[in-house]
Design a protein around this motif. Structure first.
Motif, PDB file in Angstrom:
ATOM      1  N   SER A   1      14.458  35.520 -19.947  1.00 63.83           N
ATOM      2  CA  SER A   1      14.849  36.856 -19.539  1.00 63.83           C
ATOM      3  C   SER A   1      14.770  36.945 -18.019  1.00 63.83           C
ATOM      4  CB  SER A   1      13.921  37.909 -20.168  1.00 63.83           C
ATOM      5  OG  SER A   1      14.400  39.208 -19.931  1.00 63.83           O
TER       6      SER A   1
ATOM      7  N   GLY B   1      18.710  30.873 -29.597  1.00 65.45           N
ATOM      8  CA  GLY B   1      18.460  30.932 -28.163  1.00 65.45           C
ATOM      9  C   GLY B   1      17.006  31.116 -27.782  1.00 65.45           C
TER      10      GLY B   1
ATOM     11  N   ARG C   1      20.256  30.974 -22.901  1.00 56.76           N
ATOM     12  CA  ARG C   1      20.755  32.309 -22.589  1.00 56.76           C
ATOM     13  C   ARG C   1      19.579  33.203 -22.276  1.00 56.76           C
ATOM     14  NH1 ARG C   1      21.485  36.056 -27.826  1.00 56.76           N
ATOM     15  NH2 ARG C   1      21.311  37.555 -26.165  1.00 56.76           N
ATOM     16  N   THR C   2      19.846  34.287 -21.603  1.00 58.59           N
ATOM     17  CA  THR C   2      18.791  35.253 -21.333  1.00 58.59           C
ATOM     18  C   THR C   2      18.913  36.416 -22.313  1.00 58.59           C
ATOM     19  OG1 THR C   2      20.130  36.385 -19.668  1.00 58.59           O
ATOM     20  CG2 THR C   2      18.617  34.667 -18.888  1.00 58.59           C
TER      21      THR C   2
ATOM     22  N   LYS D   1      23.182  25.988 -25.344  1.00 55.56           N
ATOM     23  CA  LYS D   1      23.107  26.509 -23.995  1.00 55.56           C
ATOM     24  C   LYS D   1      22.059  27.616 -23.926  1.00 55.56           C
ATOM     25  CE  LYS D   1      25.893  28.675 -20.468  1.00 55.56           C
ATOM     26  NZ  LYS D   1      27.129  29.359 -20.153  1.00 55.56           N
TER      27      LYS D   1
END
Length: 140
Positions: free
Chosen positions: A100, A86, A4-5, A2
């Protein structure tokens, strides 16, 4: 995995691991280049006779093919390992992006091998056009 930031601080914590991984990748890439050069030399020397059953370099050539495949597998496993954290490996020459949020927009933080920390970002669609952080950027 998954997506993610990352904050800049979170991404920066991964930089030493990423740098070490790319150091290993560069060693593997250099090994591959040397093995390909040797294969080219063997092929150029023997030509069609390379595949003759009694050719003294035939086994060496086949062994080099296998060794290159093993090094390529090592590189892929290292890339996969990084991406499990990630981040996104954009180029095996040492370019990594991290999702981000800047100025309320989903963007990439951008790191290139040789940089000590995250200093640049770019929009998702840009691919190029790295921008240094500015005082007006709202980094989440």
């Amino acid at each position: 995995m998954k997506a993610r930031t990352f904050t800049v601080e979170e991404a920066n914590k991964l930089i030493p691991k990423i740098k070490n991984t790319f150091d290993d990748i560069f060693v593997s890439r250099k090994k591959i280049a040397f093995m390909k050069n040797e294969m080219d030399w063997i092929h150029d020397f023997w030509g069609k006779e390379l595949r003759d059953s009694d050719n003294p370099d035939g086994d060496r050539y086949d062994g080099l093919e296998d060794a290159i495949e093993n090094e390529q597998d090592k590189i892929q496993k290292k890339i996969d390992g990084l991406q499990k954290n990630g981040c996104i490996v954009k180029d095996v020459a040492g370019l990594v992006d991290f999702y981000s949020i800047i100025n309320n927009e989903l963007v990439f933080l951008c790191w290139q091998y040789g940089e000590k920390s995250i200093q640049y970002w770019h929009t998702i669609g840009a691919g190029k056009g790295r921008r240094p952080f500015s005082k007006i950027d709202k980094i989440e």
